[in-house]
Design a protein around this motif. Sequence first.
Motif, PDB file in Angstrom:
ATOM      1  N   THR A 203       0.826  -1.211   0.000  1.00 28.93           N
ATOM      2  CA  THR A 203       0.000   0.000   0.000  1.00 28.93           C
ATOM      3  C   THR A 203       0.854   1.253   0.000  1.00 28.93           C
ATOM      4  OG1 THR A 203      -1.773  -1.166   1.167  1.00 28.93           O
ATOM      5  CG2 THR A 203      -1.817   1.235   1.231  1.00 28.93           C
ATOM      6  N   LEU A 204       1.870   1.291   0.831  1.00 25.58           N
ATOM      7  CA  LEU A 204       2.735   2.473   0.889  1.00 25.58           C
ATOM      8  C   LEU A 204       3.553   2.624  -0.390  1.00 25.58           C
ATOM      9  CD1 LEU A 204       3.989   2.287   4.594  1.00 25.58           C
ATOM     10  CD2 LEU A 204       2.231   3.789   3.638  1.00 25.58           C
ATOM     11  N   LEU A 205       3.982   1.508  -0.974  1.00 22.47           N
ATOM     12  CA  LEU A 205       4.710   1.586  -2.242  1.00 22.47           C
ATOM     13  C   LEU A 205       3.828   2.190  -3.335  1.00 22.47           C
ATOM     14  CD1 LEU A 205       6.641  -1.815  -2.385  1.00 22.47           C
ATOM     15  CD2 LEU A 205       7.663   0.463  -2.341  1.00 22.47           C
ATOM     16  N   ALA A 206       2.590   1.715  -3.436  1.00 26.70           N
ATOM     17  CA  ALA A 206       1.696   2.232  -4.460  1.00 26.70           C
ATOM     18  C   ALA A 206       1.393   3.710  -4.248  1.00 26.70           C
ATOM     19  CB  ALA A 206       0.401   1.424  -4.470  1.00 26.70           C
ATOM     20  N   CYS A 207       1.350   4.139  -3.003  1.00 27.62           N
ATOM     21  CA  CYS A 207       1.061   5.551  -2.694  1.00 27.62           C
ATOM     22  C   CYS A 207       2.270   6.464  -2.924  1.00 27.62           C
ATOM     23  CB  CYS A 207       0.587   5.686  -1.255  1.00 27.62           C
ATOM     24  SG  CYS A 207      -1.040   4.984  -0.931  1.00 27.62           S
ATOM     25  N   GLY A 208       3.420   5.892  -3.240  1.00 28.91           N
ATOM     26  CA  GLY A 208       4.617   6.707  -3.440  1.00 28.91           C
ATOM     27  C   GLY A 208       5.204   7.247  -2.154  1.00 28.91           C
ATOM     28  N   ALA A 209       5.112   6.467  -1.075  1.00 28.57           N
ATOM     29  CA  ALA A 209       5.589   6.920   0.233  1.00 28.57           C
ATOM     30  C   ALA A 209       7.112   6.961   0.290  1.00 28.57           C
ATOM     31  CB  ALA A 209       5.054   5.997   1.327  1.00 28.57           C
ATOM     32  N   SER A 210       7.613   7.747   1.216  1.00 30.29           N
ATOM     33  CA  SER A 210       9.050   7.827   1.496  1.00 30.29           C
ATOM     34  C   SER A 210       9.236   7.792   3.003  1.00 30.29           C
ATOM     35  CB  SER A 210       9.652   9.117   0.922  1.00 30.29           C
ATOM     36  OG  SER A 210       9.023  10.256   1.491  1.00 30.29           O
ATOM     37  N   LEU A 211      10.474   7.631   3.437  1.00 29.35           N
ATOM     38  CA  LEU A 211      10.754   7.600   4.866  1.00 29.35           C
ATOM     39  C   LEU A 211      11.977   8.437   5.189  1.00 29.35           C
ATOM     40  CD1 LEU A 211      13.374   5.548   5.603  1.00 29.35           C
ATOM     41  CD2 LEU A 211      11.731   3.857   4.808  1.00 29.35           C
ATOM     42  N   THR A 212      12.044   8.857   6.433  1.00 31.36           N
ATOM     43  CA  THR A 212      13.197   9.591   6.942  1.00 31.36           C
ATOM     44  C   THR A 212      13.944   8.702   7.921  1.00 31.36           C
ATOM     45  OG1 THR A 212      12.124  11.737   6.696  1.00 31.36           O
ATOM     46  CG2 THR A 212      13.974  11.618   8.220  1.00 31.36           C
TER      47      THR A 212
END
Length: 300
Positions: A203-212
């Motif tokens: 889900t996060l991959l499809a949403c284009g998420a990033s992390l710090t």
Amino acid sequence: GGGAGGCAASLPSDCKLLPDGDVVSSTASKLAKHTTPYAATDAAESEPALPEELLAWPPPPLHIPAAPRRPTAWWSPTSLQELLALKASLGERGRIVTGASEVTIEARYKRRSADAYLSPSRVPQLVACEDGAKGLTLGACAPLSDVEALCEAAGRARPGCEGEAARACATMLRWFASTQIRNVASLGGNIATASPISDMIPTLLACGASLTAASEARGERTVPLAGFVTGYRRVALEPDEVIVSFFVPHCAPLEFVRPYKQARRREDDISIVSCALRVRLEPAQREGRGVWVVSDAALA
């Protein structure tokens, strides 16, 4: 001739004898056999006493040192600087623990021990969640119950396409394990283990998420989630680094996200397979007529 009648005379007053001779004991009689206080049992000997620091406010950093029957130390820092200093000192020998489900399995069945467990639940940056103008900032160690509540609220506040990512995350979290687990589990733990049955990675991959991520030596860096998960249980995280937060951008107009999870049952079960699809449409002209075309898409 004195079988049943003789036994009945010796029964406690809160017990009774059935016609076939069986004795029915009350709960009180059963509990009377277990009068040893827990503090006097062998299990209690390996547990530390309740630290006085837990009763103080604001809470100070907490350290429970290792002991002969408890070989792993416990640290509970209250600032990001303290947590990064511990990771710099311990490296892979210091395991970060929130829900502990993965860590416990590894310690018990895979014999992967640690010198220290680091609890980040009192570090403000790691538990804060915010719905910003451009997207959701989700603390890496915030309880999934808090993350779910924020995503639900953000989805309601943005009823159109802008709230698609928030609603997709809330939908997937609704079926993530049980309420008890969501109250302690975290996104950071779910992503850092890179499990093939992770509900939230697709889900996060499809949403284009990033992390710090942050370390004491190199400071903070931002990594797209697509470049963070590098393979089966492999992530691009250095031994002295800590995941601080995740960023999930709000969707653009005509952008849609749909998460999917297949499991043996709907409630409280791990996924057999999970995926998520994001599609962005835009109007175009083809052979003199208006059509919709896919301008961007992601399937994870």
